[in-house]
Write a protein that holds these residues in place. Structure first.
Motif, mmCIF file in Angstrom:
data_model
loop_
_atom_site.group_PDB
_atom_site.id
_atom_site.type_symbol
_atom_site.label_atom_id
_atom_site.label_comp_id
_atom_site.label_asym_id
_atom_site.label_seq_id
_atom_site.Cartn_x
_atom_site.Cartn_y
_atom_site.Cartn_z
ATOM 1 N N TYR A 131 0.828 -1.216 0.000
ATOM 2 C CA TYR A 131 0.000 0.000 0.000
ATOM 3 C C TYR A 131 0.859 1.262 0.000
ATOM 4 O O TYR A 131 0.481 2.298 -0.563
ATOM 5 C CB TYR A 131 -0.941 -0.008 1.201
ATOM 6 N N LEU A 132 2.026 1.204 0.663
ATOM 7 C CA LEU A 132 2.941 2.346 0.644
ATOM 8 C C LEU A 132 3.374 2.639 -0.790
ATOM 9 O O LEU A 132 3.387 3.805 -1.237
ATOM 10 C CB LEU A 132 4.161 2.047 1.514
ATOM 11 N N VAL A 133 3.734 1.604 -1.516
ATOM 12 C CA VAL A 133 4.135 1.771 -2.915
ATOM 13 C C VAL A 133 2.977 2.361 -3.730
ATOM 14 O O VAL A 133 3.167 3.275 -4.554
ATOM 15 C CB VAL A 133 4.591 0.416 -3.504
ATOM 16 N N GLN A 134 1.771 1.852 -3.482
ATOM 17 C CA GLN A 134 0.611 2.363 -4.234
ATOM 18 C C GLN A 134 0.361 3.844 -3.928
ATOM 19 O O GLN A 134 0.049 4.635 -4.827
ATOM 20 C CB GLN A 134 -0.633 1.537 -3.890
ATOM 21 N N ALA A 135 0.514 4.231 -2.642
ATOM 22 C CA ALA A 135 0.295 5.635 -2.267
ATOM 23 C C ALA A 135 1.321 6.534 -2.951
ATOM 24 O O ALA A 135 0.984 7.625 -3.457
ATOM 25 C CB ALA A 135 0.368 5.783 -0.748
ATOM 26 N N LEU A 136 2.581 6.106 -2.954
ATOM 27 C CA LEU A 136 3.617 6.884 -3.641
ATOM 28 C C LEU A 136 3.307 6.997 -5.139
ATOM 29 O O LEU A 136 3.498 8.055 -5.762
ATOM 30 C CB LEU A 136 4.984 6.230 -3.429
ATOM 31 N N TRP A 137 2.844 5.900 -5.711
ATOM 32 C CA TRP A 137 2.512 5.886 -7.140
ATOM 33 C C TRP A 137 1.395 6.882 -7.449
ATOM 34 O O TRP A 137 1.460 7.629 -8.434
ATOM 35 C CB TRP A 137 2.115 4.464 -7.540
ATOM 36 N N LYS A 138 0.364 6.884 -6.592
ATOM 37 C CA LYS A 138 -0.764 7.795 -6.810
ATOM 38 C C LYS A 138 -0.366 9.249 -6.601
ATOM 39 O O LYS A 138 -0.986 10.162 -7.150
ATOM 40 C CB LYS A 138 -1.932 7.422 -5.892
ATOM 41 N N ASN B 97 2.263 10.399 -7.671
ATOM 42 C CA ASN B 97 3.148 10.625 -8.822
ATOM 43 C C ASN B 97 4.622 10.672 -8.406
ATOM 44 O O ASN B 97 5.454 11.275 -9.096
ATOM 45 C CB ASN B 97 2.766 11.931 -9.568
ATOM 46 N N ARG B 98 4.924 10.038 -7.284
ATOM 47 C CA ARG B 98 6.322 9.915 -6.855
ATOM 48 C C ARG B 98 6.804 8.533 -7.312
ATOM 49 O O ARG B 98 7.112 7.650 -6.519
ATOM 50 C CB ARG B 98 6.417 10.097 -5.340
ATOM 51 N N LYS B 99 6.822 8.382 -8.639
ATOM 52 C CA LYS B 99 7.013 7.055 -9.212
ATOM 53 C C LYS B 99 8.413 6.503 -8.989
ATOM 54 O O LYS B 99 8.592 5.290 -8.819
ATOM 55 C CB LYS B 99 6.683 7.090 -10.710
ATOM 56 N N GLN B 100 9.404 7.383 -8.972
ATOM 57 C CA GLN B 100 10.764 6.897 -8.750
ATOM 58 C C GLN B 100 10.902 6.302 -7.347
ATOM 59 O O GLN B 100 11.493 5.239 -7.160
ATOM 60 C CB GLN B 100 11.762 8.038 -8.960
ATOM 61 N N GLU B 101 10.322 7.007 -6.351
ATOM 62 C CA GLU B 101 10.345 6.483 -4.973
ATOM 63 C C GLU B 101 9.549 5.188 -4.881
ATOM 64 O O GLU B 101 9.958 4.241 -4.202
ATOM 65 C CB GLU B 101 9.759 7.514 -4.010
ATOM 66 N N ALA B 102 8.388 5.172 -5.540
ATOM 67 C CA ALA B 102 7.550 3.965 -5.517
ATOM 68 C C ALA B 102 8.314 2.775 -6.089
ATOM 69 O O ALA B 102 8.297 1.672 -5.522
ATOM 70 C CB ALA B 102 6.260 4.205 -6.303
ATOM 71 N N ALA B 103 9.014 3.013 -7.207
ATOM 72 C CA ALA B 103 9.766 1.925 -7.826
ATOM 73 C C ALA B 103 10.901 1.460 -6.923
ATOM 74 O O ALA B 103 11.163 0.248 -6.799
ATOM 75 C CB ALA B 103 10.314 2.385 -9.176
ATOM 76 N N ALA B 104 11.565 2.418 -6.272
ATOM 77 C CA ALA B 104 12.669 2.059 -5.367
ATOM 78 C C ALA B 104 12.158 1.226 -4.193
ATOM 79 O O ALA B 104 12.770 0.214 -3.792
ATOM 80 C CB ALA B 104 13.364 3.322 -4.885
ATOM 81 N N SER C 239 2.821 -2.277 -13.595
ATOM 82 C CA SER C 239 2.958 -0.831 -13.851
ATOM 83 C C SER C 239 4.380 -0.365 -13.528
ATOM 84 O O SER C 239 4.973 0.423 -14.281
ATOM 85 C CB SER C 239 1.947 -0.044 -13.004
ATOM 86 N N ILE C 240 4.898 -0.854 -12.402
ATOM 87 C CA ILE C 240 6.249 -0.428 -12.007
ATOM 88 C C ILE C 240 7.297 -1.009 -12.952
ATOM 89 O O ILE C 240 8.267 -0.324 -13.318
ATOM 90 C CB ILE C 240 6.519 -0.838 -10.544
ATOM 91 N N GLN C 241 7.113 -2.233 -13.385
ATOM 92 C CA GLN C 241 8.057 -2.835 -14.326
ATOM 93 C C GLN C 241 8.051 -2.090 -15.655
ATOM 94 O O GLN C 241 9.112 -1.864 -16.275
ATOM 95 C CB GLN C 241 7.722 -4.310 -14.523
ATOM 96 N N ASP C 242 6.854 -1.692 -16.089
ATOM 97 C CA ASP C 242 6.769 -0.890 -17.318
ATOM 98 C C ASP C 242 7.507 0.430 -17.146
ATOM 99 O O ASP C 242 8.226 0.897 -18.046
ATOM 100 C CB ASP C 242 5.305 -0.621 -17.688
#
Length: 587
Positions: free
Chosen positions: A514-521, A523-530, A575-578
């Protein structure tokens, strides 16, 4: 008050023997204490023979009488009286005294007879070696010495089997209980022996053999309901849910009926095996369950195995029993199968939630919340190790093991917080995200009452069970509230809740996802991917550590744990792999 006369002593001792048997038969209750009259009778025998033994104990007196009195006419009545004395000692579990007495009885007649072969049970050997004295037609007996000997053999084998079972010597227990099962006893006792054989086999890791013995017990006497409860326990161990629930249903129905008046299975025996065997071990193995305990077990098993509709029905039946004054009927002690009543309410709420009856679940939880509100202090200080009550303090060892005041307060807090937690999930299931956030927030606010001191806050292994449950409730409530913040598009607040969740339980898979999803939403995609890469690279053992170690989660929290699972793992990972693939190409 008449002086002892040798010619009258055979009649006198026979009358004493018969009167003791009549007393036992009339009381129809377990034999306790010392038999009245035997000690005095032995003194009169010595008096008639010109000797005395006023200062001797009963064992020493028997030894003196059997060694010094050689009058042939007294041997038969003395032997019969000795067998009665052995019955009283056997009932008191004085097995050494019984063995010593029969050794004397056998050697008095035949010095070489009382010999125990290697591998044989000493007590059973000396009882079997005893030669029953012949009965005279002029002095009728109300129960023959031969029958009494058989009963003593059966009771001795049964008692020793129970002792070995309690000590964990299962092969020896099995052998002795099998000996008892082939002995002289009523159907009631035989069923009890087979029940003990079943328990012994179960502890030896032989569940199928255990079932054979327990079914045999029920064939002999279907009123032996403890055997049916043990059958259910064996099926539970085997994972045969249908058979277990069927056994519990039969048990509940049988307990609800008024059993027929038990006709005496041995009307012509005044001394019986059941009067001699009454140990705590047997009482524990043959404990009768209250119908409400069985009803609760049915509800709990159904909930554990996902039979939600049946679970709801059984829980509601049980809650109706509570209104009939169940707490006055069943002692809620360490022997009872019932948990604390608020836990039953919370389990019922969990079942109602899973059945889609969310409003009913909210109502049941409100009952828990209202009943526990006045029992919780404003602040609860918890050290790294909770104080344990000193055993020497008054009331520290009350029956059933009463909790200390601090533990009780922690329990009440956990129950109320769990009530808010369930209400939060129920409102979420109804699509009412704002109401759900309110209840999750109340849960978290409640948990702020606990103040941790010392370095043990993160060392959950050293904390008490109640504190571990509170930490789990805090984790589930933070995840639940964060999920609802995501539904309300309040992504920053959701992110904070998931970050706090990971502080409580580092590596928790749901909180991490859920933390990754929140970061993704956000738009902090680099942090989410990390973060996603970090959690993906952690070993399965690390992620599973939070779930697999420690004490089992209370049943009323299991459904909350399932609701907190992250449902979109594959979509998020794709989504993150893409994103990572696109970033790599751009570089």
């Amino acid at each position: 008050g008449l002086p002892a006369a040798l010619p009258a002593l055979p009649l006198e001792l026979t009358v004493l023997y018969n009167s003791l048997l009549f007393t036992v038969g009339a009381s129809d209750s377990a034999i306790k204490g010392e038999p009245e009259g035997i000690h005095q009778g032995l003194l009169r025998v010595l008096e008639a023979c010109g000797s005395c033994g006023q200062d001797l104990g009963t064992e020493e007196l028997w030894e003196k009488v059997l060694q010094e009195v050689t009058v042939e006419e007294l041997q038969a009545p003395l032997h019969r009286l000795g067998a009665l004395q052995a019955a009283w000692w056997l009932a008191a579990s004085r097995l050494g005294s019984v063995a010593g007495l029969f050794q004397l009885l056998s050697t008095a007649k035949d010095p070489g007879r009382a010999h125990c072969s290697e591998g044989q049970n000493k007590l059973l050997s000396v009882i079997k070696a005893w030669r029953v004295p012949p009965e005279g037609a002029s002095l009728p007996l109300v129960q023959s010495a031969k029958d009494l000997k058989e009963i003593l053999c059966t009771a001795a084998a049964f008692l020793q089997g129970l002792q070995e079972l309690e000590a964990g010597n299962f092969p020896a227990a099995l052998s002795l209980l099998q000996e008892a099962a082939g002995g002289f006893c009523s159907k009631k006792i035989l069923a009890q022996i087979y029940t003990c054989l079943g328990c012994c086999a179960q502890r030896m890791g032989k569940p199928q053999t255990a079932l054979q013995h327990l079914k045999r017990a029920l064939q002999v006497d279907f009123q032996c309901l403890p055997a049916l409860s043990h059958v259910a326990a064996v099926y539970n161990e085997l994972g045969e849910t249908d058979a277990e629930l069927q056994a519990l249903t039969l048990l509940y129905e049988a307990l609800g009926k008024n059993p027929p008046a038990a006709a005496s299975s041995s009307p012509y025996f005044l001394m019986r095996t059941e009067l001699l065997v009454h140990t705590p071990a047997l009482t524990s193995l043959l404990r009768h369950h209250h119908p409400s305990e069985v009803k609760y077990l049915l509800a709990r098993r159904c909930l554990q195995h996902g039979r939600v509709a049946d679970a709801v029905e059984h829980y509601l039946d049980f809650l109706s029993l509570l209104q009939e004054g169940l707490q006055q009927q069943v002692p809620l002690d360490g022997c009872s199968a019932l948990p604390r009543i608020p836990e039953v309410f919370l389990e019922a709420a969990s079942a109602l939630e899973q059945a889609g009856r969310h409003q009913d679940a909210i109502t049941v939880c409100e009952e828990v919340i209202s009943r526990t509100t006045d029992l919780i202090p404003r602040v609860l200080r918890v050290e790294e190790r909770l104080e344990q009550p000193e055993c020497s303090l008054p009331g520290a060892e009350l029956a059933g093991g009463l909790l200390s005041q601090k533990k009780e307060s922690l329990c009440c807090l956990a129950w109320r917080a769990a009530g808010y937690l369930h209400q939060g999930w129920a409102w979420a299931s109804l699509g009412k995200s704002k109401e759900a956030v309110t209840q999750f927030s109340r849960c978290l606010s409640d948990l702020l009452r606990v103040q941790f001191h010392g370095s043990g806050v993160k060392q959950t292994e050293s904390l008490q069970p109640e504190v571990e449950v509170l930490q789990k409730i805090r984790l589930l409530s933070l995840i639940g509230r964060g999920m609802q913040f995501l539904e309300l598009a309040r992504h920053k607040e959701a992110l904070l809740d998931f970050q706090h969740s990971l502080q409580i339980s580092p590596g928790d898979p749901a909180a991490a996802s859920y933390l990754v999803q929140a970061l993704w939403k956000l738009n902090r995609k680099q942090e989410a991917a990390a973060q996603w890469q970090k959690f993906s690279q952690s070993s399965p053992g690390e992620d599973g550590q939070q779930q697999g170690q420690g004490r089992p989660l209370p049943l009323y929290l299991v459904s909350c744990l399932e609701q907190a699972m992250f449902p979109h793992s594959e979509h998020l990972a794709r989504s993150i792999q893409d994103y990572l693939g696109a970033a790599a190409q751009g570089t």
